[in-house]
Design a protein around this motif. Sequence first.
Motif, PDB file in Angstrom:
ATOM      1  N   GLU A  31       0.841  -1.202   0.000  1.00 37.38           N
ATOM      2  CA  GLU A  31       0.000   0.000   0.000  1.00 37.38           C
ATOM      3  C   GLU A  31       0.876   1.253   0.000  1.00 37.38           C
ATOM      4  N   LEU A  32       1.946   1.230   0.808  1.00 38.61           N
ATOM      5  CA  LEU A  32       2.890   2.353   0.872  1.00 38.61           C
ATOM      6  C   LEU A  32       3.536   2.589  -0.486  1.00 38.61           C
ATOM      7  N   ILE A  33       4.017   1.522  -1.110  1.00 38.94           N
ATOM      8  CA  ILE A  33       4.706   1.629  -2.398  1.00 38.94           C
ATOM      9  C   ILE A  33       3.765   2.169  -3.470  1.00 38.94           C
ATOM     10  N   GLU A  34       2.547   1.619  -3.529  1.00 43.82           N
ATOM     11  CA  GLU A  34       1.600   2.044  -4.567  1.00 43.82           C
ATOM     12  C   GLU A  34       1.178   3.499  -4.391  1.00 43.82           C
ATOM     13  N   GLU A  35       0.964   3.905  -3.152  1.00 43.37           N
ATOM     14  CA  GLU A  35       0.550   5.278  -2.878  1.00 43.37           C
ATOM     15  C   GLU A  35       1.652   6.260  -3.261  1.00 43.37           C
ATOM     16  N   LEU A  36       2.881   5.929  -2.889  1.00 46.73           N
ATOM     17  CA  LEU A  36       4.006   6.820  -3.194  1.00 46.73           C
ATOM     18  C   LEU A  36       4.333   6.820  -4.685  1.00 46.73           C
ATOM     19  N   HIS A  37       4.171   5.670  -5.335  1.00 44.80           N
ATOM     20  CA  HIS A  37       4.474   5.575  -6.763  1.00 44.80           C
ATOM     21  C   HIS A  37       3.553   6.476  -7.577  1.00 44.80           C
ATOM     22  N   LYS A  38       2.289   6.542  -7.164  1.00 45.21           N
ATOM     23  CA  LYS A  38       1.328   7.401  -7.862  1.00 45.21           C
ATOM     24  C   LYS A  38       1.725   8.870  -7.730  1.00 45.21           C
ATOM     25  N   VAL A  39       2.032   9.295  -6.516  1.00 43.44           N
ATOM     26  CA  VAL A  39       2.437  10.688  -6.273  1.00 43.44           C
ATOM     27  C   VAL A  39       3.739  10.993  -7.012  1.00 43.44           C
ATOM     28  N   TYR A  40       4.648  10.030  -6.995  1.00 41.70           N
ATOM     29  CA  TYR A  40       5.960  10.159  -7.637  1.00 41.70           C
ATOM     30  C   TYR A  40       5.824  10.382  -9.145  1.00 41.70           C
ATOM     31  N   ASN A  41       5.003   9.579  -9.790  1.00 41.45           N
ATOM     32  CA  ASN A  41       4.827   9.698 -11.241  1.00 41.45           C
ATOM     33  C   ASN A  41       4.163  11.023 -11.627  1.00 41.45           C
ATOM     34  N   GLU A  42       3.222  11.474 -10.822  1.00 38.90           N
ATOM     35  CA  GLU A  42       2.581  12.762 -11.085  1.00 38.90           C
ATOM     36  C   GLU A  42       3.606  13.894 -11.032  1.00 38.90           C
ATOM     37  N   ALA A  43       4.518  13.799 -10.070  1.00 41.31           N
ATOM     38  CA  ALA A  43       5.560  14.822  -9.944  1.00 41.31           C
ATOM     39  C   ALA A  43       6.524  14.780 -11.128  1.00 41.31           C
ATOM     40  N   LEU A  44       6.849  13.577 -11.600  1.00 42.59           N
ATOM     41  CA  LEU A  44       7.751  13.453 -12.749  1.00 42.59           C
ATOM     42  C   LEU A  44       7.139  14.093 -13.995  1.00 42.59           C
ATOM     43  N   LYS A  45       5.828  13.912 -14.173  1.00 45.42           N
ATOM     44  CA  LYS A  45       5.152  14.516 -15.330  1.00 45.42           C
ATOM     45  C   LYS A  45       5.250  16.038 -15.275  1.00 45.42           C
ATOM     46  N   ILE A  46       5.053  16.609 -14.094  1.00 42.44           N
ATOM     47  CA  ILE A  46       5.143  18.060 -13.924  1.00 42.44           C
ATOM     48  C   ILE A  46       6.544  18.554 -14.254  1.00 42.44           C
ATOM     49  N   LYS A  47       7.548  17.723 -13.940  1.00 44.42           N
ATOM     50  CA  LYS A  47       8.941  18.088 -14.206  1.00 44.42           C
ATOM     51  C   LYS A  47       9.370  17.716 -15.629  1.00 44.42           C
ATOM     52  N   ASN A  48       8.406  17.288 -16.442  1.00 41.75           N
ATOM     53  CA  ASN A  48       8.685  16.870 -17.816  1.00 41.75           C
ATOM     54  C   ASN A  48       9.659  15.693 -17.881  1.00 41.75           C
ATOM     55  N   LYS A  49       9.522  14.794 -16.907  1.00 40.42           N
ATOM     56  CA  LYS A  49      10.321  13.573 -16.892  1.00 40.42           C
ATOM     57  C   LYS A  49       9.382  12.395 -17.127  1.00 40.42           C
ATOM     58  N   ALA A  50       9.892  11.361 -17.761  1.00 38.98           N
ATOM     59  CA  ALA A  50       9.064  10.197 -18.068  1.00 38.98           C
ATOM     60  C   ALA A  50       8.709   9.434 -16.799  1.00 38.98           C
ATOM     61  N   PRO A  51       7.442   9.109 -16.602  1.00 44.99           N
ATOM     62  CA  PRO A  51       7.040   8.314 -15.430  1.00 44.99           C
ATOM     63  C   PRO A  51       7.487   6.859 -15.597  1.00 44.99           C
ATOM     64  N   PHE A  52       7.394   6.094 -14.509  1.00 46.33           N
ATOM     65  CA  PHE A  52       7.805   4.693 -14.522  1.00 46.33           C
ATOM     66  C   PHE A  52       6.585   3.803 -14.302  1.00 46.33           C
ATOM     67  N   THR A  53       6.385   2.854 -15.201  1.00 48.17           N
ATOM     68  CA  THR A  53       5.259   1.935 -15.089  1.00 48.17           C
ATOM     69  C   THR A  53       5.362   1.106 -13.815  1.00 48.17           C
ATOM     70  N   LYS A  54       6.560   0.647 -13.548  1.00 54.78           N
ATOM     71  CA  LYS A  54       6.814  -0.167 -12.365  1.00 54.78           C
ATOM     72  C   LYS A  54       7.569   0.668 -11.338  1.00 54.78           C
ATOM     73  N   SER A  55       7.209   0.529 -10.077  1.00 55.40           N
ATOM     74  CA  SER A  55       7.883   1.317  -9.030  1.00 55.40           C
ATOM     75  C   SER A  55       9.317   0.832  -8.843  1.00 55.40           C
ATOM     76  N   HIS A  56      10.163   1.723  -8.355  1.00 56.96           N
ATOM     77  CA  HIS A  56      11.525   1.346  -8.011  1.00 56.96           C
ATOM     78  C   HIS A  56      11.499   0.472  -6.756  1.00 56.96           C
TER      79      HIS A  56
END
Length: 608
Positions: A281-306
């Motif tokens: 649950e922790l990983i999935e929640e953070l991965h969603k927030v993380y990818n949204e931030a990458l999009k704002i920074k014009n960086k490619a999101p990651f399908t799979k979490s680190h």
Amino acid sequence: MNKPIHTFHVPVMGTAFSIDTPVKVARYGIHSVISLVDDTLIEQMRKFYCEKEGEAYTPITKYDEDYRARRITAYLDLVNAIVQRQFSELKASAFEPGTEITKYFDMLPEDSVLKAAWRHMLSQTDPKLKADLQKSLRESIRPGDINVNIMTKLDRNNYDAKGEPLPAEFSDALSALRGYAQSGLQSAIVFSAGINRRLYTYAEQFKDFYADATGNIKKRIILKVSDFRSSIVQGKFFAKKGLWISEYRVESGLNCGGHAFATDGFLMGPILEEFRSKRQELIEELHKVYNEALKIKNKAPFTKSHEVKITAQGGIGTYREDRFLREHYGLNGTGWATPFLLCPEVTNVDALTLEKLSKAGEKDLYLSDVSPLGVPFNSLRDSLSDIEKDQKVMRGRPGSACPKGHLVSNTEFTPQPICTASRQYQKLKIDQLNALNLDEGEYKKRFDAVIIKACICHDLGQPAVVKNAIETKVPGFTAVCPGPNLAYFSQIATLKEMTDHIYGRANLLNDTPRPNMFIKELGMYVDYLKKDITKSLESMNEQKVKYFTEFKNNLLEGIEYYRKLFPQMVEESVEYRTKTLSDLENCNQRLLAMVEEFAPAFAAPALI
């Protein structure tokens, strides 16, 4: 290749004890952590190792621009170069008894795939096959990480020669972060002691903290935490900046060395249980927030979490405890700190302090009030630092000259912060007390609270200075901050002996009866609560009653959790499990007796 070579790491210890531990253990595949608090000590160690290794040394003085960050970068790059050279020599050594590469494989855990491959190679008689297997083994090994630690609360603002404040990026913590970020290391930085928003925000400026297109992060971020909630809060803070937390390092609030950041009665077992049950649950929640931030920074999101690792440290003392933590809670590893203070091959402890540590019993190890941070600090009775501190009081000159000033925070008497352990502060505070015409008992109480503070930011650096015979213009008296687990270890051990103990091949425990690590922590929390209530009796209010009640309830919930957990420790003997359950009930009775004794400190239970 992503699987750790060893199942344990050597955490940061003080400012000096692990300052050069990577030079001593990294070539064997063991991760360790360097403190970045004391740049003066770091510069002294850089000079020491440059001379020892035959490297050119150019001083970085306090008069040089950005000296703190530059000192840290230079030292970390030097340590990295030394480790790489050591590892190259180890890889090239022969597979013969007594060689470095043999030591590497011999120290591995018994269930290691690498160790099995090494033993398979040793059993071969065909010269060509044996040579091929040796080549494969050399290609499969790697050194341990040279990790670093920033204690986030130590973030002093700094000033130029004219007394003018420098920009925020020259504060102690931000300078340390910059020093690490500009080094050539591929490793991790550990943030401990809670959130520091400006420090965490500053990490955004350095590309090495971001994942590359393949998901690799050159400089990973590790959070040392004491509960699940803070992990989510801090993890989201970083995720919103496009930065990933690679590891959550759970540490016991009290059963640890150094500063003890007690929880509100939340015990380590239930905390680890929450990480186990909510990890995905922790990983999935953070991965969603993380990818949204990458999009704002014009960086490619990651399908799979680190990758996200969960590790634990604080009070582990036996192979079975270590194994239970890793298997039951699905941990990726554990941290062993305090026992390594008795391992001169790994840590810096001067000879006199080492002798004191080896003889220390349970009553010699205690939570003190010596830290200027106002946080309980694990101490050894009659350390050289404490003896000198008391002698200064007897000479009528309490306090330290404050040669380093990393713990300055008090502005009660001065516009710029000073340290409560400093001679300047203690004189001003005692003068104030003298003018209050207090009765003898009250005066002594307040006086003792002033002079108890010690210069730990300087004295914790002294063990490395003394052990390595480093010349210094500012002498000090060694302080040490072992966890209570030290009482059960007395033998001064080698690295090989300590790894054998960790992996169950040897036993370094002394004859002192040692409770299970969870029981030890629980007992410390009961003592901590009782001490806190006793200090608050004269000033009890509704807010404190609520706090003490919640603290007590959290302990009772933890006790109930352990009643169900301990029978699951099937690797332990029936006798051990029976004794542990008995110890648990004793702790429970102590807590209930305290609730009855200090009834006004607790809210009445709700009527059902």
